[in-house]
Structure formats: C-alpha cells, structure tokens
Design an enzyme around this catalytic site. Structure first.
Site, PDB file in Angstrom:
ATOM      1  N   ILE A  42     -27.256 -15.912   2.795  1.00 28.24           N
ATOM      2  CA  ILE A  42     -28.709 -15.941   2.966  1.00 28.24           C
ATOM      3  C   ILE A  42     -29.165 -14.567   2.481  1.00 28.24           C
ATOM      4  CG2 ILE A  42     -30.635 -16.086   4.577  1.00 28.24           C
ATOM      5  CD1 ILE A  42     -28.912 -17.893   6.351  1.00 28.24           C
ATOM      6  N   PRO A  43     -29.703 -14.487   1.264  1.00 27.02           N
ATOM      7  CA  PRO A  43     -29.831 -13.210   0.550  1.00 27.02           C
ATOM      8  C   PRO A  43     -30.960 -12.298   1.029  1.00 27.02           C
ATOM      9  CG  PRO A  43     -30.770 -14.962  -0.756  1.00 27.02           C
ATOM     10  CD  PRO A  43     -30.168 -15.613   0.464  1.00 27.02           C
ATOM     11  N   CYS A  44     -30.792 -11.712   2.197  1.00 29.42           N
ATOM     12  CA  CYS A  44     -31.799 -10.786   2.729  1.00 29.42           C
ATOM     13  C   CYS A  44     -31.918  -9.537   1.865  1.00 29.42           C
ATOM     14  CB  CYS A  44     -31.506 -10.442   4.183  1.00 29.42           C
ATOM     15  SG  CYS A  44     -29.845  -9.849   4.496  1.00 29.42           S
ATOM     16  N   HIS A  45     -30.897  -9.240   1.061  1.00 28.71           N
ATOM     17  CA  HIS A  45     -30.967  -8.072   0.176  1.00 28.71           C
ATOM     18  C   HIS A  45     -32.021  -8.242  -0.917  1.00 28.71           C
ATOM     19  CE1 HIS A  45     -28.057 -10.761  -1.815  1.00 28.71           C
ATOM     20  NE2 HIS A  45     -28.460 -10.208  -2.947  1.00 28.71           N
ATOM     21  N   ARG A  46     -32.500  -9.457  -1.143  1.00 23.34           N
ATOM     22  CA  ARG A  46     -33.499  -9.719  -2.181  1.00 23.34           C
ATOM     23  C   ARG A  46     -34.931  -9.505  -1.707  1.00 23.34           C
ATOM     24  NH1 ARG A  46     -30.516 -15.225  -4.096  1.00 23.34           N
ATOM     25  NH2 ARG A  46     -28.641 -14.198  -4.912  1.00 23.34           N
TER      26      ARG A  46
END
Length: 159
Positions: A114-118
């Site tokens: 779940i790409p929270c870094h984006r």
C-alpha cells in the site's frame, strides 16, 4: 502468526500472514521464519518490485485499521506506480484533512504494497516512518521515477 523476512535495498523487511492474508510488513528481521505459500509469493513480488519488474501487487491483504484508515489506504493503493499525490488530494478523495491522511499514512501496516511513500506534501516529500525515514521515501520515489523515465525513453527510441 507466520512471518518471513527478506533483505531489500531499503533494509530488512518482515512479512506477516494471518488467516491467508498479508496483514503487516515491518522493517527489520525476526527469528522464527515460516515459508507459507502466501509469504513466499509476497517475498517474490517484493523482490520483483525492487528489481523494477512489478508495479502492482497481487496479494490478499487484510490490514487492521479504522474505517477512515482503510479508506485512506484504499486511496493510496490507487496511486499509479511512479506517480505521487499530495496529502490534500488523498484527503479530497478519502475525506478528512491532509493532517489526518498523514496520520493514517503513518499507521499503514503494509508499506510498499500500500504505497504510502507516493504521498507528498505541497512543499516537499513530507514524512515517512519506514526504514531510514525520509531517505527511504526519497529513494523509493526516485527508483520508481527512474524506471518510468527509462521506459519512456526506450519506447521513444522505438518510434
């Protein structure tokens, strides 16, 4: 709870499974490894992601969170590989405020998948609670952008 650790370019990562779903990814290595079919599949997909060949994860997920957090995490999962959204954009999509989106991001139990870094702020990269913090976030964003750029250049040379 079955768990499996792996080495990655951003440090050691441990995957946790519960009732046939991936429920957590933690930074660090743990003892007591379990090679279940799901954890092996998740490990393979993460290696493919870090090698630049995987953009979308195909894994059963069951992150534990509030209904609001789950809504934010669903919005995060829709951010395409190599792109970013602001905290305010996610708040407009999931409800709440930019601050509450940041708090939900910080509680994301499945980073990378779940790409929270984006998610970035209007004035810069924003925060990141995984691995080495903001350096890891910048590395992940740069890695995804580099792969996308190289594909665009490669595609352009075939035209």
């Amino acid at each position: 709870m079955p768990q499996l650790s792996l080495h990655s370019p951003v440090g050691d990562i441990t995957l946790f499974e519960e009732e046939g779903n991936l429920v957590s990814i933690d930074w660090g290595w743990v003892s007591g490894q379990s090679e279940t079919p799901l954890l092996l599949r998740a490990r393979t997909q993460l290696h493919e992601y870090f090698d630049g060949g995987r953009r979308i994860f195909d894994l059963p997920l069951a992150p534990a969170g509030t209904s609001y957090q789950l809504g934010v995490w669903r919005a995060l999962a829709e951010i395409p590989y190599g792109q970013t959204r602001t905290y305010a954009q996610i708040a407009a999509q999931a409800g709440g405020s930019a601050r509450s989106v940041g708090q939900a991001n910080g509680r994301n139990p499945l980073p990378l998948v779940i790409p929270c870094h984006r998610v970035v702020s209007l004035s810069g990269p924003g925060g990141y609670s995984g691995a080495d913090g903001i350096e890891t976030k910048i590395w992940l964003l740069a890695r995804e952008a580099k792969i996308v750029r190289s594909e665009i250049i490669s595609f352009g040379s075939r035209v």
